[in-house]
Design a protein around this motif. Structure first.
Motif, PDB file in Angstrom:
ATOM      1  N   ARG A  93       0.871  -1.181   0.000  1.00 48.04           N
ATOM      2  CA  ARG A  93       0.000   0.000   0.000  1.00 48.04           C
ATOM      3  C   ARG A  93       0.906   1.228   0.000  1.00 48.04           C
ATOM      4  NH1 ARG A  93      -2.817  -3.621  -1.082  1.00 48.04           N
ATOM      5  NH2 ARG A  93      -4.920  -4.104  -0.315  1.00 48.04           N
ATOM      6  N   PRO A  94       1.350   1.658  -1.200  1.00 43.65           N
ATOM      7  CA  PRO A  94       2.265   2.795  -1.271  1.00 43.65           C
ATOM      8  C   PRO A  94       1.627   4.060  -0.674  1.00 43.65           C
ATOM      9  CG  PRO A  94       1.983   1.760  -3.435  1.00 43.65           C
ATOM     10  CD  PRO A  94       1.000   1.131  -2.513  1.00 43.65           C
ATOM     11  N   ALA A  95       2.445   4.853   0.002  1.00 42.45           N
ATOM     12  CA  ALA A  95       1.968   6.101   0.596  1.00 42.45           C
ATOM     13  C   ALA A  95       1.585   7.082  -0.509  1.00 42.45           C
ATOM     14  CB  ALA A  95       3.058   6.705   1.477  1.00 42.45           C
ATOM     15  N   LEU A  96       0.527   7.860  -0.266  1.00 40.57           N
ATOM     16  CA  LEU A  96       0.021   8.809  -1.256  1.00 40.57           C
ATOM     17  C   LEU A  96       0.258  10.244  -0.831  1.00 40.57           C
ATOM     18  CD1 LEU A  96      -3.457   7.204  -2.063  1.00 40.57           C
ATOM     19  CD2 LEU A  96      -1.246   6.754  -3.151  1.00 40.57           C
ATOM     20  N   VAL A  97       0.386  11.110  -1.826  1.00 40.46           N
ATOM     21  CA  VAL A  97       0.447  12.549  -1.583  1.00 40.46           C
ATOM     22  C   VAL A  97      -0.925  12.970  -1.058  1.00 40.46           C
ATOM     23  CG1 VAL A  97       0.692  14.799  -2.712  1.00 40.46           C
ATOM     24  CG2 VAL A  97       2.140  12.876  -3.429  1.00 40.46           C
ATOM     25  N   GLU A  98      -0.950  13.736   0.019  1.00 44.31           N
ATOM     26  CA  GLU A  98      -2.212  14.192   0.621  1.00 44.31           C
ATOM     27  C   GLU A  98      -2.516  15.621   0.194  1.00 44.31           C
ATOM     28  OE1 GLU A  98      -4.200  12.341   2.423  1.00 44.31           O
ATOM     29  OE2 GLU A  98      -2.909  10.631   2.780  1.00 44.31           O
ATOM     30  N   PRO A  99      -3.767  16.028   0.125  1.00 47.67           N
ATOM     31  CA  PRO A  99      -4.911  15.132   0.018  1.00 47.67           C
ATOM     32  C   PRO A  99      -5.079  14.725  -1.433  1.00 47.67           C
ATOM     33  CG  PRO A  99      -5.677  17.392   0.008  1.00 47.67           C
ATOM     34  CD  PRO A  99      -4.165  17.439   0.108  1.00 47.67           C
ATOM     35  N   GLN A 100      -5.681  13.575  -1.676  1.00 48.97           N
ATOM     36  CA  GLN A 100      -5.949  13.185  -3.060  1.00 48.97           C
ATOM     37  C   GLN A 100      -7.196  13.915  -3.558  1.00 48.97           C
ATOM     38  OE1 GLN A 100      -5.947  10.104  -0.772  1.00 48.97           O
ATOM     39  NE2 GLN A 100      -3.864  10.843  -0.734  1.00 48.97           N
ATOM     40  N   VAL A 101      -8.189  14.029  -2.690  1.00 50.41           N
ATOM     41  CA  VAL A 101      -9.477  14.598  -3.078  1.00 50.41           C
ATOM     42  C   VAL A 101      -9.966  15.490  -1.948  1.00 50.41           C
ATOM     43  CG1 VAL A 101     -11.865  14.044  -3.711  1.00 50.41           C
ATOM     44  CG2 VAL A 101     -10.039  12.467  -4.330  1.00 50.41           C
ATOM     45  N   GLU A 102     -10.344  16.716  -2.293  1.00 50.39           N
ATOM     46  CA  GLU A 102     -10.975  17.599  -1.306  1.00 50.39           C
ATOM     47  C   GLU A 102     -12.439  17.183  -1.181  1.00 50.39           C
ATOM     48  OE1 GLU A 102      -9.355  20.019   0.266  1.00 50.39           O
ATOM     49  OE2 GLU A 102      -7.524  20.126  -0.937  1.00 50.39           O
ATOM     50  N   ASN A 103     -12.973  17.188   0.028  1.00 53.76           N
ATOM     51  CA  ASN A 103     -14.405  16.931   0.261  1.00 53.76           C
ATOM     52  C   ASN A 103     -14.905  15.641  -0.376  1.00 53.76           C
ATOM     53  OD1 ASN A 103     -14.479  19.534   1.471  1.00 53.76           O
ATOM     54  ND2 ASN A 103     -14.679  20.418  -0.562  1.00 53.76           N
ATOM     55  N   PHE A 104     -14.172  14.569  -0.231  1.00 49.86           N
ATOM     56  CA  PHE A 104     -14.550  13.295  -0.856  1.00 49.86           C
ATOM     57  C   PHE A 104     -15.963  12.868  -0.453  1.00 49.86           C
ATOM     58  CE2 PHE A 104     -14.728   8.664  -1.141  1.00 49.86           C
ATOM     59  CZ  PHE A 104     -14.356   8.488  -2.466  1.00 49.86           C
ATOM     60  N   ASP A 105     -16.321  13.127   0.792  1.00 55.46           N
ATOM     61  CA  ASP A 105     -17.640  12.703   1.295  1.00 55.46           C
ATOM     62  C   ASP A 105     -18.792  13.323   0.521  1.00 55.46           C
ATOM     63  OD1 ASP A 105     -16.383  11.122   3.132  1.00 55.46           O
ATOM     64  OD2 ASP A 105     -16.645  12.520   4.802  1.00 55.46           O
ATOM     65  N   SER A 106     -18.558  14.462  -0.108  1.00 49.34           N
ATOM     66  CA  SER A 106     -19.647  15.155  -0.822  1.00 49.34           C
ATOM     67  C   SER A 106     -19.944  14.550  -2.194  1.00 49.34           C
ATOM     68  CB  SER A 106     -19.318  16.644  -0.963  1.00 49.34           C
ATOM     69  OG  SER A 106     -18.221  16.813  -1.842  1.00 49.34           O
ATOM     70  N   TYR A 107     -19.138  13.629  -2.662  1.00 50.20           N
ATOM     71  CA  TYR A 107     -19.346  13.038  -3.983  1.00 50.20           C
ATOM     72  C   TYR A 107     -20.249  11.811  -3.907  1.00 50.20           C
ATOM     73  CZ  TYR A 107     -15.599  16.052  -5.582  1.00 50.20           C
ATOM     74  OH  TYR A 107     -14.841  17.150  -5.879  1.00 50.20           O
ATOM     75  N   ASP A 108     -21.247  11.762  -4.809  1.00 48.72           N
ATOM     76  CA  ASP A 108     -22.121  10.586  -4.905  1.00 48.72           C
ATOM     77  C   ASP A 108     -21.607   9.594  -5.936  1.00 48.72           C
ATOM     78  OD1 ASP A 108     -23.939  11.670  -3.101  1.00 48.72           O
ATOM     79  OD2 ASP A 108     -24.976  12.764  -4.684  1.00 48.72           O
ATOM     80  N   ARG A 109     -21.029  10.134  -7.019  1.00 50.66           N
ATOM     81  CA  ARG A 109     -20.516   9.298  -8.114  1.00 50.66           C
ATOM     82  C   ARG A 109     -19.032   9.572  -8.280  1.00 50.66           C
ATOM     83  NH1 ARG A 109     -23.279   9.554 -13.580  1.00 50.66           N
ATOM     84  NH2 ARG A 109     -22.273  11.562 -13.552  1.00 50.66           N
ATOM     85  N   VAL A 110     -18.267   8.501  -8.365  1.00 49.44           N
ATOM     86  CA  VAL A 110     -16.824   8.631  -8.527  1.00 49.44           C
ATOM     87  C   VAL A 110     -16.396   7.788  -9.723  1.00 49.44           C
ATOM     88  CG1 VAL A 110     -14.562   8.228  -7.452  1.00 49.44           C
ATOM     89  CG2 VAL A 110     -16.515   8.943  -6.029  1.00 49.44           C
TER      90      VAL A 110
END
Length: 155
Positions: free
Chosen positions: A52-69
């Motif tokens: 599980r390679p470490a990721l640059v943060e953040p990948q997505v702002e406000n991820f919780d607000s998305y219904d479709r990805v």
């Protein structure tokens, strides 16, 4: 042969053109080598170790607000790159619709839709799109039409 991540970026751009939305890139903190063979060697090692390679943060702002990805990835040896799993495991997918798309060199989506069902707990996985990497590179008009046709069927 294995698909180039740059092809996925190309598809993501066309999806955004047709659908709107925001583009986010899953980036590892330790960038993959620019040399293709070295990149594949590292990706293959990561897959073998279920890393599980470490990721640059953040990948997505406000991820919780998305219904479709729309989730795009190169299909490497019948699976998603391990960095995609790092991303998936950082987020709550409950109630979201995940729409996968990938580039490949002959394997299509393989079992990645099933793998997404297991990894994205509580999400609905829509019918994905697989575009051969060589088509994305060398026959862009054809690849773009394929993307548009797929998006029309999703609506």
């Amino acid at each position: 042969s294995v698909s180039d991540p740059g092809n996925v970026q190309q598809l993501a751009g066309w999806i955004q053109e047709e659908n709107g939305g925001e583009l986010f890139s899953i980036q590892v903190t330790d960038p993959y080598p620019s040399d293709w063979d070295a990149c594949l060697e590292r990706a293959n090692e990561e897959q073998g170790q279920d890393a599980r390679p470490a990721l640059v943060e953040p990948q997505v702002e406000n991820f919780d607000s998305y219904d479709r990805v729309f989730l795009g990835y190169p299909n490497w040896w019948g699976d998603m790159p391990m960095a995609v799993y790092t991303f998936i495991e950082k987020h709550d997918w409950n109630g979201k619709t995940v729409i996968p798309f990938c580039t490949h060199e002959g394997s299509g989506l393989s079992g990645t839709e099933r793998l997404l069902e297991q990894a994205c707990k509580g999400a609905t996985i829509a019918k994905g799109l697989a575009v051969q990497g060589t088509t994305a590179q060398n026959s862009q008009a054809q690849a773009k039409k394929t993307v548009q046709s797929w998006l029309n069927k999703l609506k």
